[in-house]
Design an enzyme around this catalytic site. Sequence first.
Site, PDB file in Angstrom:
ATOM      1  N   TYR A 138       0.781  -1.467  -0.127  1.00  0.00           N
ATOM      2  CA  TYR A 138       0.008  -0.150   0.067  1.00  0.00           C
ATOM      3  C   TYR A 138       0.844   1.236   0.064  1.00  0.00           C
ATOM      4  O   TYR A 138       0.192   2.462  -0.168  1.00  0.00           O
ATOM      5  CB  TYR A 138      -0.997   0.159   1.207  1.00  0.00           C
ATOM      6  CG  TYR A 138      -2.195  -0.753   0.809  1.00  0.00           C
ATOM      7  CD1 TYR A 138      -2.148  -2.183   0.717  1.00  0.00           C
ATOM      8  CD2 TYR A 138      -3.593  -0.182   0.761  1.00  0.00           C
ATOM      9  CE1 TYR A 138      -3.202  -2.897   0.557  1.00  0.00           C
ATOM     10  CE2 TYR A 138      -4.745  -1.057   0.528  1.00  0.00           C
ATOM     11  CZ  TYR A 138      -4.558  -2.190   0.605  1.00  0.00           C
ATOM     12  OH  TYR A 138      -5.558  -3.067   0.172  1.00  0.00           O
ATOM     13  N   LYS A 188       3.632 -15.503   3.976  1.00  0.00           N
ATOM     14  CA  LYS A 188       4.052 -16.195   2.868  1.00  0.00           C
ATOM     15  C   LYS A 188       5.507 -16.332   2.733  1.00  0.00           C
ATOM     16  O   LYS A 188       6.290 -15.939   1.945  1.00  0.00           O
ATOM     17  CB  LYS A 188       3.654 -15.500   1.443  1.00  0.00           C
ATOM     18  CG  LYS A 188       3.544 -16.481   0.316  1.00  0.00           C
ATOM     19  CD  LYS A 188       2.626 -17.470   0.162  1.00  0.00           C
ATOM     20  CE  LYS A 188       2.709 -18.438  -1.090  1.00  0.00           C
ATOM     21  NZ  LYS A 188       1.820 -19.559  -0.980  1.00  0.00           N
ATOM     22  N   ASP A 221      -2.470 -18.795   1.671  1.00  0.00           N
ATOM     23  CA  ASP A 221      -3.382 -19.450   1.209  1.00  0.00           C
ATOM     24  C   ASP A 221      -3.996 -20.286   2.125  1.00  0.00           C
ATOM     25  O   ASP A 221      -5.168 -20.638   2.200  1.00  0.00           O
ATOM     26  CB  ASP A 221      -2.554 -20.281   0.065  1.00  0.00           C
ATOM     27  CG  ASP A 221      -1.243 -20.580   0.280  1.00  0.00           C
ATOM     28  OD1 ASP A 221      -0.741 -20.552   1.419  1.00  0.00           O
ATOM     29  OD2 ASP A 221      -0.870 -21.390  -0.508  1.00  0.00           O
ATOM     30  N   ASP A 245      -6.188  -7.259   3.990  1.00  0.00           N
ATOM     31  CA  ASP A 245      -7.434  -6.678   3.228  1.00  0.00           C
ATOM     32  C   ASP A 245      -7.995  -7.857   2.511  1.00  0.00           C
ATOM     33  O   ASP A 245      -9.502  -7.888   2.640  1.00  0.00           O
ATOM     34  CB  ASP A 245      -6.668  -6.051   2.214  1.00  0.00           C
ATOM     35  CG  ASP A 245      -7.858  -5.143   0.782  1.00  0.00           C
ATOM     36  OD1 ASP A 245      -8.926  -4.586   1.571  1.00  0.00           O
ATOM     37  OD2 ASP A 245      -7.876  -5.296  -0.261  1.00  0.00           O
ATOM     38  N   ASP A 249     -12.140  -9.584   3.599  1.00  0.00           N
ATOM     39  CA  ASP A 249     -13.327  -9.747   2.821  1.00  0.00           C
ATOM     40  C   ASP A 249     -13.758 -11.211   3.000  1.00  0.00           C
ATOM     41  O   ASP A 249     -15.161 -11.618   3.176  1.00  0.00           O
ATOM     42  CB  ASP A 249     -13.263  -9.502   1.468  1.00  0.00           C
ATOM     43  CG  ASP A 249     -13.375  -8.118   1.069  1.00  0.00           C
ATOM     44  OD1 ASP A 249     -13.380  -7.283   2.051  1.00  0.00           O
ATOM     45  OD2 ASP A 249     -13.809  -7.726   0.178  1.00  0.00           O
TER      46      ASP A 249
HETATM   47  C1  IPM Z   1     -10.593  -1.786   2.681  1.00  0.00           C
HETATM   48  C2  IPM Z   1     -10.835  -1.274   1.617  1.00  0.00           C
HETATM   49  C3  IPM Z   1      -9.678  -0.057   0.921  1.00  0.00           C
HETATM   50  C4  IPM Z   1      -8.287  -0.889   1.172  1.00  0.00           C
HETATM   51  C5  IPM Z   1      -9.521   0.498  -0.326  1.00  0.00           C
HETATM   52  C6  IPM Z   1     -10.734   1.223  -0.552  1.00  0.00           C
HETATM   53  C7  IPM Z   1      -8.398   1.485  -0.209  1.00  0.00           C
HETATM   54  O1  IPM Z   1     -10.667  -2.207   0.372  1.00  0.00           O
HETATM   55  O2  IPM Z   1     -10.794  -0.756   3.546  1.00  0.00           O
HETATM   56  O3  IPM Z   1     -10.653  -2.877   3.206  1.00  0.00           O
HETATM   57  O4  IPM Z   1      -7.871  -1.797   0.317  1.00  0.00           O
HETATM   58  O5  IPM Z   1      -7.731  -0.850   2.407  1.00  0.00           O
HETATM   59 MN    MN Z   2     -10.854  -4.212   1.410  1.00  0.00          MN
END
Ligand code: IPM
Ligand code: MN
Length: 349
Positions: A138, A188, A221, A245, A249
């Site tokens: 990042y 990793k 993984d 990140d 999700d």
């Molecule tokens: C999150 C989002 C952000 C990230 C983006 C929007 C920059 O996906 O907060 O998870 O990648 O951190």
């Molecule tokens: Mn995200």
Amino acid sequence: MNRNHKIAVVAGDGIGPEVVPVALECLDILASRGGFSLNLKEYPQSGSHYLKTGEVLSDETLNEWRKFDALFFGAVGHPGVKPGIIEKGLLLKMRFDLDLYINLRPVKLYAGVECPLKGKTPADLDYVVVRENSGGLYTGIGGSTMKGSKDEVAVQSMVYNYRQVERCLRYAFELAMKRRKKVALVGKSNVLTHMYELWLRVYEELGALYPEVKREYYHVDAACMFMIRNPAMFDVICTENMFGDILTDIGAETQGGMGMAASGNLNPDRTGCSMFEPIHGSAPDIAGQDKANPIAAVLSGKMMLEFLGEHAAANVLDQVISRYVLDTQLGISTSAACKKLVDLTKSLS
Ligand code: IPM
Ligand code: MN
């Protein structure tokens, strides 16, 4: 303790302005009944504000934000803005300039929420991801050359220094001490050998200072697989920025979806103003349809209360959410959800 908390509020784009008001209303009820106050100031920063004014986030505004006790965000992102502008100019700028080096993302399944993992119950899903939030891919270090030709080269590097790794791991160990005393470092090391030589060395060094905390290591993984197959094995997962990140999700999906996932972008040393937001984006596809789930925003409000030291109010809000999800159909309208959440907050506080 100063219990008059100054909060900067950015409702943002899309569903952001649909989910923020209910969170603020619940917080306001808790404040008036709990003997503290929230002094709110709203800011327009967002994709739509950028389209109107050309401003993403000025240094002046960012410096103003430093003086608040916390920042509360709905969601920012607009389909009319080129990818990267709001992400880098607003979210990442805040994370870097305010040194919000921990992105705390709990993965908890509340009773009554349908879990997509077969046979899993709330007893199986209660862990926290400590996502490093100041470094890695990042940072944007890199570049490209010979653009447009077949020799074009693009580089973007994963970057960490010792200090960043150390403070992140330390936070994870401290958190584990307050929980079930288990950290899983996710990386990793079989491919990113330079990077994980550093992370694993610091992990061992620091681990020696926390002898009660059980240490584990998983490749990213394999961690994806275990988050689906056996999430109960996790207590605190600590991982670098990009892996965090992606993993969160997956984590969000396992706890009932993006509408259930909250986060805190923290500066644990309090040298910068910490920021709380749902993990979901502005969801332009469902914006304006009274369909957004406000729980992620309310849960982010709960995390903010904890950070502000308002633990009693945070506990009440947790009960509100627990009660709400137990007897609420998924997919009720945002307005019905808001009404229910506000009523529950009134009756439980
Ligand atoms: C999150 C989002 C952000 C990230 C983006 C929007 C920059 O996906 O907060 O998870 O990648 O951190
Ligand atoms: Mn995200």
